[in-house]
Scaffold this motif. Structure first.
Motif, PDB file in Angstrom:
ATOM      1  N   UNK A 152       0.865  -1.179   0.000  1.00  9.50           N
ATOM      2  CA  UNK A 152       0.000   0.000   0.000  1.00  9.50           C
ATOM      3  C   UNK A 152       0.903   1.232   0.000  1.00  9.50           C
ATOM      4  N   UNK A 153       1.188   1.722  -1.191  1.00 10.96           N
ATOM      5  CA  UNK A 153       2.092   2.862  -1.327  1.00 10.96           C
ATOM      6  C   UNK A 153       1.544   4.078  -0.583  1.00 10.96           C
ATOM      7  N   UNK A 154       2.420   4.813   0.051  1.00  7.89           N
ATOM      8  CA  UNK A 154       2.105   6.079   0.728  1.00  7.89           C
ATOM      9  C   UNK A 154       1.027   5.931   1.807  1.00  7.89           C
ATOM     10  N   UNK A 155       0.868   4.718   2.352  1.00  5.86           N
ATOM     11  CA  UNK A 155      -0.166   4.478   3.358  1.00  5.86           C
ATOM     12  C   UNK A 155       0.047   5.346   4.588  1.00  5.86           C
ATOM     13  N   UNK A 156       1.296   5.491   5.011  1.00  6.02           N
ATOM     14  CA  UNK A 156       1.628   6.263   6.212  1.00  6.02           C
ATOM     15  C   UNK A 156       2.112   7.664   5.859  1.00  6.02           C
ATOM     16  N   UNK A 157       1.993   8.056   4.597  1.00  7.79           N
ATOM     17  CA  UNK A 157       2.466   9.343   4.112  1.00  7.79           C
ATOM     18  C   UNK A 157       3.332   9.121   2.882  1.00  7.79           C
ATOM     19  N   UNK A 158       3.783  10.195   2.292  1.00  7.46           N
ATOM     20  CA  UNK A 158       4.586  10.114   1.080  1.00  7.46           C
ATOM     21  C   UNK A 158       5.824   9.243   1.305  1.00  7.46           C
ATOM     22  N   UNK A 159       5.963   8.220   0.467  1.00  8.27           N
ATOM     23  CA  UNK A 159       7.124   7.336   0.553  1.00  8.27           C
ATOM     24  C   UNK A 159       7.113   6.380   1.738  1.00  8.27           C
ATOM     25  N   UNK A 160       5.978   6.242   2.407  1.00  9.71           N
ATOM     26  CA  UNK A 160       5.879   5.367   3.581  1.00  9.71           C
ATOM     27  C   UNK A 160       4.795   4.312   3.354  1.00  9.71           C
ATOM     28  N   UNK A 161       5.171   3.179   2.745  1.00 14.87           N
ATOM     29  CA  UNK A 161       4.178   2.139   2.441  1.00 14.87           C
ATOM     30  C   UNK A 161       3.857   1.254   3.641  1.00 14.87           C
ATOM     31  N   UNK A 162       2.810   0.491   3.480  1.00 13.18           N
ATOM     32  CA  UNK A 162       2.460  -0.582   4.406  1.00 13.18           C
ATOM     33  C   UNK A 162       2.439  -1.852   3.567  1.00 13.18           C
ATOM     34  N   UNK A 163       2.994  -2.953   4.097  1.00 19.36           N
ATOM     35  CA  UNK A 163       3.098  -4.183   3.321  1.00 19.36           C
ATOM     36  C   UNK A 163       2.386  -5.328   4.026  1.00 19.36           C
ATOM     37  N   UNK A 164       1.761  -6.181   3.193  1.00 18.52           N
ATOM     38  CA  UNK A 164       0.991  -7.311   3.698  1.00 18.52           C
ATOM     39  C   UNK A 164       1.476  -8.587   3.001  1.00 18.52           C
ATOM     40  N   UNK A 165       1.696  -9.634   3.815  1.00 20.76           N
ATOM     41  CA  UNK A 165       2.081 -10.947   3.299  1.00 20.76           C
ATOM     42  C   UNK A 165       0.978 -11.951   3.591  1.00 20.76           C
ATOM     43  N   UNK A 166       0.868 -12.947   2.737  1.00 21.36           N
ATOM     44  CA  UNK A 166       0.074 -14.139   3.003  1.00 21.36           C
ATOM     45  C   UNK A 166       1.010 -15.308   2.762  1.00 21.36           C
ATOM     46  N   UNK A 167       1.201 -16.119   3.782  1.00 20.17           N
ATOM     47  CA  UNK A 167       2.176 -17.218   3.720  1.00 20.17           C
ATOM     48  C   UNK A 167       1.498 -18.505   4.127  1.00 20.17           C
ATOM     49  N   UNK A 168       2.065 -19.616   3.663  1.00 19.60           N
ATOM     50  CA  UNK A 168       1.595 -20.920   4.123  1.00 19.60           C
ATOM     51  C   UNK A 168       2.517 -21.379   5.249  1.00 19.60           C
ATOM     52  N   UNK A 169       2.007 -22.281   6.037  1.00 17.66           N
ATOM     53  CA  UNK A 169       2.791 -22.787   7.171  1.00 17.66           C
ATOM     54  C   UNK A 169       3.910 -23.713   6.704  1.00 17.66           C
ATOM     55  N   UNK A 170       3.854 -24.159   5.459  1.00 16.63           N
ATOM     56  CA  UNK A 170       4.880 -25.075   4.947  1.00 16.63           C
ATOM     57  C   UNK A 170       5.966 -24.368   4.157  1.00 16.63           C
ATOM     58  N   UNK A 171       5.759 -23.076   3.839  1.00 22.37           N
ATOM     59  CA  UNK A 171       6.789 -22.335   3.099  1.00 22.37           C
ATOM     60  C   UNK A 171       8.043 -22.205   3.935  1.00 22.37           C
ATOM     61  N   UNK A 172       9.172 -22.374   3.288  1.00 22.13           N
ATOM     62  CA  UNK A 172      10.453 -22.167   3.952  1.00 22.13           C
ATOM     63  C   UNK A 172      10.822 -20.694   3.823  1.00 22.13           C
ATOM     64  N   UNK A 173      11.433 -20.176   4.863  1.00 21.00           N
ATOM     65  CA  UNK A 173      11.916 -18.796   4.803  1.00 21.00           C
ATOM     66  C   UNK A 173      13.067 -18.725   3.832  1.00 21.00           C
ATOM     67  N   UNK A 174      13.215 -17.562   3.209  1.00 18.36           N
ATOM     68  CA  UNK A 174      14.302 -17.372   2.256  1.00 18.36           C
ATOM     69  C   UNK A 174      15.575 -16.943   2.953  1.00 18.36           C
TER      70      UNK A 174
END
Length: 174
Positions: A152-174
């Motif tokens: 969500x670009x500029x959610x908290x103001x100009x140049x301040x995004x908010x990010x959302x992940x959807x992950x599975x419980x079986x995914x390995x971290x990178x």
């Protein structure tokens, strides 16, 4: 390290962890919003209270010896996630994840998220949401979980995004 559900006697040490972690994060992020710390601590304290009264809210802690060095909650997706993502049934948010500044970069966060994923699997849940508004948190999660499903670009103001992940419980971290 030991991973377990929150007990009532953990409340005061957990509040200290939240205050210490948030103070450090706000200092590193160089935020100048004087109310941010108090608002975040109040939100976290409400979540702690909810965990004792609402079965959909569970908080887990990580201990080294008898000291709480990390915490995270499994709870219904927050308002930001719910407003921007089609919420799937039985897919909680992993939120309120904090690691003591003195224990960061020592595997506590990794241990915490892996144990939360095991707990989700044990509950029959196969996925989770996670979101982040602080830039250093976003960087951490992008390294661990890959790109978010939504920025969500500029959610908290100009140049301040908010990010959302959807992950599975079986995914390995990178």
């Amino acid at each position: 390290m030991n991973f377990r559900p929150l007990d009532r006697e953990d409340v005061k040490p957990l509040q200290r962890l939240f205050m210490e972690s948030l103070s450090d994060l706000i200092r590193r992020e160089q935020f100048e919003d004087a109310d941010l710390l108090d608002e975040e601590v109040e939100r976290l304290n409400t979540t702690v209270q909810d965990s004792f009264e609402d079965e959909t809210v569970q908080i887990f802690v990580v201990l080294q010896g008898d000291v709480i060095v990390g915490a995270a909650a499994m709870l219904p997706p927050n308002d930001i996630i719910a407003a921007h993502v089609d919420i799937e049934p039985n897919v909680p948010e992993i939120g309120c994840m904090y690691v003591s500044p003195t224990s960061q970069r020592q595997g506590v966060g990794h241990f915490l998220i892996e144990n939360i994923k095991l707990q989700l699997s044990a509950n029959g849940q196969t996925a989770f949401y996670l979101d982040a508004g602080f830039p250093t948190s976003q960087d951490y999660w992008e390294k661990r979980l890959g790109p978010p499903v939504l920025t969500l670009d500029h959610y908290w103001g100009t140049g301040a995004p908010h990010k959302i992940w959807r992950c599975t419980t079986t995914e390995k971290e990178t």
